[in-house]
Structure formats: structure tokens, C-alpha cells
Design a protein around this motif. Structure first.
Motif, mmCIF file in Angstrom:
data_model
loop_
_atom_site.group_PDB
_atom_site.id
_atom_site.type_symbol
_atom_site.label_atom_id
_atom_site.label_comp_id
_atom_site.label_asym_id
_atom_site.label_seq_id
_atom_site.Cartn_x
_atom_site.Cartn_y
_atom_site.Cartn_z
ATOM 1 N N SER A 159 139.285 29.152 143.006
ATOM 2 C CA SER A 159 138.060 28.356 142.888
ATOM 3 C C SER A 159 137.156 28.462 144.109
ATOM 4 O O SER A 159 136.000 28.041 144.060
ATOM 5 C CB SER A 159 138.417 26.879 142.651
ATOM 6 N N LEU A 160 137.667 29.035 145.204
ATOM 7 C CA LEU A 160 136.898 29.063 146.446
ATOM 8 C C LEU A 160 135.555 29.780 146.339
ATOM 9 O O LEU A 160 134.563 29.309 146.903
ATOM 10 C CB LEU A 160 137.739 29.680 147.575
ATOM 11 N N PRO A 161 135.472 30.938 145.663
ATOM 12 C CA PRO A 161 134.163 31.607 145.571
ATOM 13 C C PRO A 161 133.066 30.727 144.984
ATOM 14 O O PRO A 161 131.896 30.850 145.357
ATOM 15 C CB PRO A 161 134.456 32.810 144.663
ATOM 16 N N SER A 162 133.419 29.829 144.080
ATOM 17 C CA SER A 162 132.408 28.951 143.474
ATOM 18 C C SER A 162 132.171 27.695 144.302
ATOM 19 O O SER A 162 131.160 27.017 144.138
ATOM 20 C CB SER A 162 132.831 28.558 142.051
ATOM 21 N N ARG A 163 133.118 27.381 145.186
ATOM 22 C CA ARG A 163 132.997 26.159 145.987
ATOM 23 C C ARG A 163 132.360 26.417 147.359
ATOM 24 O O ARG A 163 131.612 25.588 147.878
ATOM 25 C CB ARG A 163 134.369 25.511 146.174
ATOM 26 N N LEU A 164 132.696 27.565 147.965
ATOM 27 C CA LEU A 164 132.167 27.874 149.289
ATOM 28 C C LEU A 164 130.802 28.521 149.150
ATOM 29 O O LEU A 164 130.649 29.742 149.212
ATOM 30 C CB LEU A 164 133.134 28.793 150.037
ATOM 31 N N LYS A 165 129.803 27.703 148.973
ATOM 32 C CA LYS A 165 128.451 28.198 148.751
ATOM 33 C C LYS A 165 127.718 28.337 150.086
ATOM 34 O O LYS A 165 127.992 27.637 151.047
ATOM 35 C CB LYS A 165 127.694 27.259 147.817
ATOM 36 N N PHE A 166 126.782 29.261 150.102
ATOM 37 C CA PHE A 166 125.959 29.468 151.289
ATOM 38 C C PHE A 166 125.111 28.226 151.551
ATOM 39 O O PHE A 166 124.479 27.697 150.643
ATOM 40 C CB PHE A 166 125.056 30.682 151.079
ATOM 41 N N MET A 167 125.117 27.756 152.800
ATOM 42 C CA MET A 167 124.365 26.549 153.132
ATOM 43 C C MET A 167 122.932 26.908 153.526
ATOM 44 O O MET A 167 122.716 27.572 154.544
ATOM 45 C CB MET A 167 125.036 25.786 154.274
ATOM 46 N N PRO A 168 121.945 26.465 152.753
ATOM 47 C CA PRO A 168 120.548 26.727 153.100
ATOM 48 C C PRO A 168 120.182 26.107 154.451
ATOM 49 O O PRO A 168 120.782 25.128 154.890
ATOM 50 C CB PRO A 168 119.774 26.054 151.963
ATOM 51 N N GLN A 169 119.198 26.661 155.084
ATOM 52 C CA GLN A 169 118.773 26.206 156.402
ATOM 53 C C GLN A 169 118.325 24.748 156.364
ATOM 54 O O GLN A 169 118.625 23.977 157.284
ATOM 55 C CB GLN A 169 117.637 27.105 156.899
ATOM 56 N N GLU A 170 117.626 24.365 155.301
ATOM 57 C CA GLU A 170 117.158 22.984 155.193
ATOM 58 C C GLU A 170 118.328 22.005 155.063
ATOM 59 O O GLU A 170 118.276 20.886 155.591
ATOM 60 C CB GLU A 170 116.236 22.836 153.982
#
Length: 316
Positions: A159-170
Motif C-alpha cells: 500500500s505504500l506507493p499509494s500512501r507515500l505521496k509527493f508533498m506539494p510545496q504549499e
């Protein structure tokens, strides 16, 4: 509680959501006795957990908030507080000095800065080697000692690929300022106010357990554990040997055993109160690890992760 990357809730709102959830869940209890509730928070969650515990035990309200509602907890008592690398020391940490700069740089440089400046703060020398031991079936965390637990670990990994999302700068900017900075200031202001007014020590009748990663580069967690032991009357600390910020809850610790060892009512239910002897006696990359529970050289087949004997879906 899952929070989407687009969420812009205030610290006050998050605190109230958790308090409302606790009250809602305990109100549904079918027993006539009060529920014993344990609150655990990691990193920013440590700030949130501390603020909630102080609200419950001292009825503290957030400043400058005319809409804050009073939370009653007639159906439950706070039996214990567990803080794992709590960010109540955010104002003194490396992330506080590096993070805002990364959040403000030109957007085309942001992914690179995130990878070079911030990601290294969360790692340690043992995380990747221990992962390799697991992947090569040379060992498992000491708590993974049944097929059901190994299957659960496998499902989490998938499940990690769907949970560890890139955090936007904002999002990074919002969370650094509105959650970490505001939350840290609130908790420490309340602690200082209590001291200055000569009031009863915070969490006077609550057992507190602080767990700190020895090699945490994100927060000064070792120093913070010592500080909190001087503030909370019934507070003890446990240092996780060799653990960085992100892996303090990983293979190098048995959280459930620590909780039972600290809180008598949990220990009364049975179970270990310390890490297994073999895992605790190992050193270096093998600390906290054991040989496979079944002695086999190959791990559990992923085809069994969702099998009927190892997985049951709970409908809410």
C-alpha cells in the motif's frame, strides 16, 4: 485520522476533531464504567497528543479562539500518554531551520531541495540494511512472529506507493507554519503559563512515556525527552538505540511491549513487557531482528497476504 495533502485545517481544528472522535467513540460504549483511554502521538502527532492531554486534564482552551467549544469526557479517563519523537521541540530543531527555506525556493528547484535538504534528516544508517534483511528472508522484526503478522506487513508494504505521496510545496509551507510552529508554540506557552501561575504540574495524575530515537536528526528528541521528564511528574523515557526519526517506530523497538511495561492496566491483559531476548541481544543492523519464526529461508508468498485465513475485511 488520514489527512489529505490539500487539507488546510488549523491546529485548533485538528485538536477538536480528535477530541470529538474520542468522545463519540466512548459514548457508544455499552458498559457503565468509564473507558480507559491511551493517547499516542509521533512527531507532529506528539504535539497534538500533548495538547489534547492538557485540554482533557486541565480544561485548557486555545488562545484567540472565540469558537473553541468545551470538551467534556464523562465517559472516559486519560490513562496514559505515549510520545514518540514529539515535535514539542520543533522550535529548536534542524527541520525548523531548513524546512521554511525549502518551502520558499523557486518551484523548479523544490523536488531537488526536498531530496537533498530534508529527506536525509529522517533517515539513519540501519533502516535500509534492515529492509534488505527482510527482503532476503534473513530476518524479521521481532514483533512479526506469525503468518498473520507477516501478511499484514506485506499488505502495508504493497500500500505504500499509494500512501507515500509527493508533498506539494504549499502543503509543506502550511504544515511547517500552521501545524508545527503554531502547535509547538501553543503547547510550550501553556506549559510556561502553568509554571508561572504556580498551578498544579501538567498531567499530574497521568503516566507519560516518551520514546526517543537515538540518532534522530530531524528533532533533538533525546534532549526533549529529558526536558519533558522535568515537566511531567510521572514521566519516563526510553531511547531506541540507533534509530533515526522515521524508524523509531520500526524494527528496533517493540512498542506494544514498552506500553505494557509502562502502563499496568495494559500489562494486566497479558503479553511481553520487553523486547524478545534474542532480538534485544543482537547488535548493529540485527538489533531488534530475529530469524524467521518458521525457520524457512523464503518469506510468505504475497498470494497469501489477502487469503481468507490471514485477512478479514472490517466494514465500518
Amino acid at each position: 485520522m488520514e489527512i489529505d495533502m490539500s487539507d488546510r485545517s488549523s491546529f485548533d481544528y485538528l485538536k477538536n476533531v480528535v477530541l470529538d472522535y474520542l468522545n463519540e467513540q466512548t459514548t457508544q460504549s455499552t458498559t457503565n464504567t468509564k473507558r480507559q483511554v491511551y493517547i499516542m502521538g509521533e512527531s507532529f502527532g506528539g504535539i497534538l497528543a500533548t495538547a489534547i492531554a492538557m485540554n482533557v486534564t486541565q480544561s485548557l482552551l486555545l488562545p484567540n479562539n472565540t469558537n473553541t467549544h468545551t470538551h467534556t469526557h464523562n465517559n472516559w479517563d486519560l490513562a496514559g500518554l505515549m510520545l514518540i519523537n514529539p515535535a514539542t521541540c520543533y522550535d529548536r530543531c534542524k527541520l525548523a531551520s531548513e524546512g521554511p527555506h525549502v518551502a520558499e525556493i523557486p518551484s523548479f528547484l523544490y523536488p531537488f531541495a526536498l531530496l537533498v535538504k530534508l529527506v536525509p534528516l529522517f533517515t539513519d544508517e540501519y533502516s535500509f540494511p534492515q529492509l534488505l534483511l527482510i527482503l532476503r528472508s534473513k530476518g524479521l522484526p521481532s514483533v512479526i512472529d506469525t503468518p498473520a503478522r507477516e501478511a499484514y506487513m506485506g499488505r502495508v508494504a504493497f500500500s505504500l506507493p499509494s500512501r507515500l505521496k509527493f508533498m506539494p510545496q504549499e502543503t509543506l509551507s502550511w504544515r511547517l507554519q500552521e501545524w508545527l510552529t503554531v502547535g509547538c508554540q501553543f503547547v510550550n506557552q501553556q506549559l510556561q503559563q502553568t509554571k508561572q501561575q504556580g498551578e498544579e504540574a501538567p498531567l499530574q495524575n497521568v503516566k507519560v512515556l516518551v520514546i526517543a530515537g537515538e540518532k534522530d536528526k530531524t528533532l533533538p528528541s533525546m534532549d526533549e525527552a529529558e526536558r519533558l521528564m522535568t515537566i511531567f511528574p510521572d514521566c519516563v523515557a526510553h531511547v531506541v538505540e540507533g534509530a533515526g526519526h522515521a524508524s523509531t517506530c520500526g524494527s528496533r523497538v517493540d512498542l506494544a511491549a514498552l506500553a505494557r511495561g509502562r502502563f499496568p492496566s495494559l500489562a494486566a491483559r497479558g503479553g511481553r513487557t520487553s523486547m524478545k531476548e534474542e532480538a534485544a541481544s543482537n547488535t548493529g543492523v540485527s538489533f531488534g531482528m530475529e530469524k524467521r519464526y518458521n525457520g524457512e529461508e523464503v518469506g510468505l508468498s504475497p498470494l497469501r497476504y489477502w487469503s481468507k485465513d490471514l485477512y478479514k475485511e472490517c466494514k465500518r
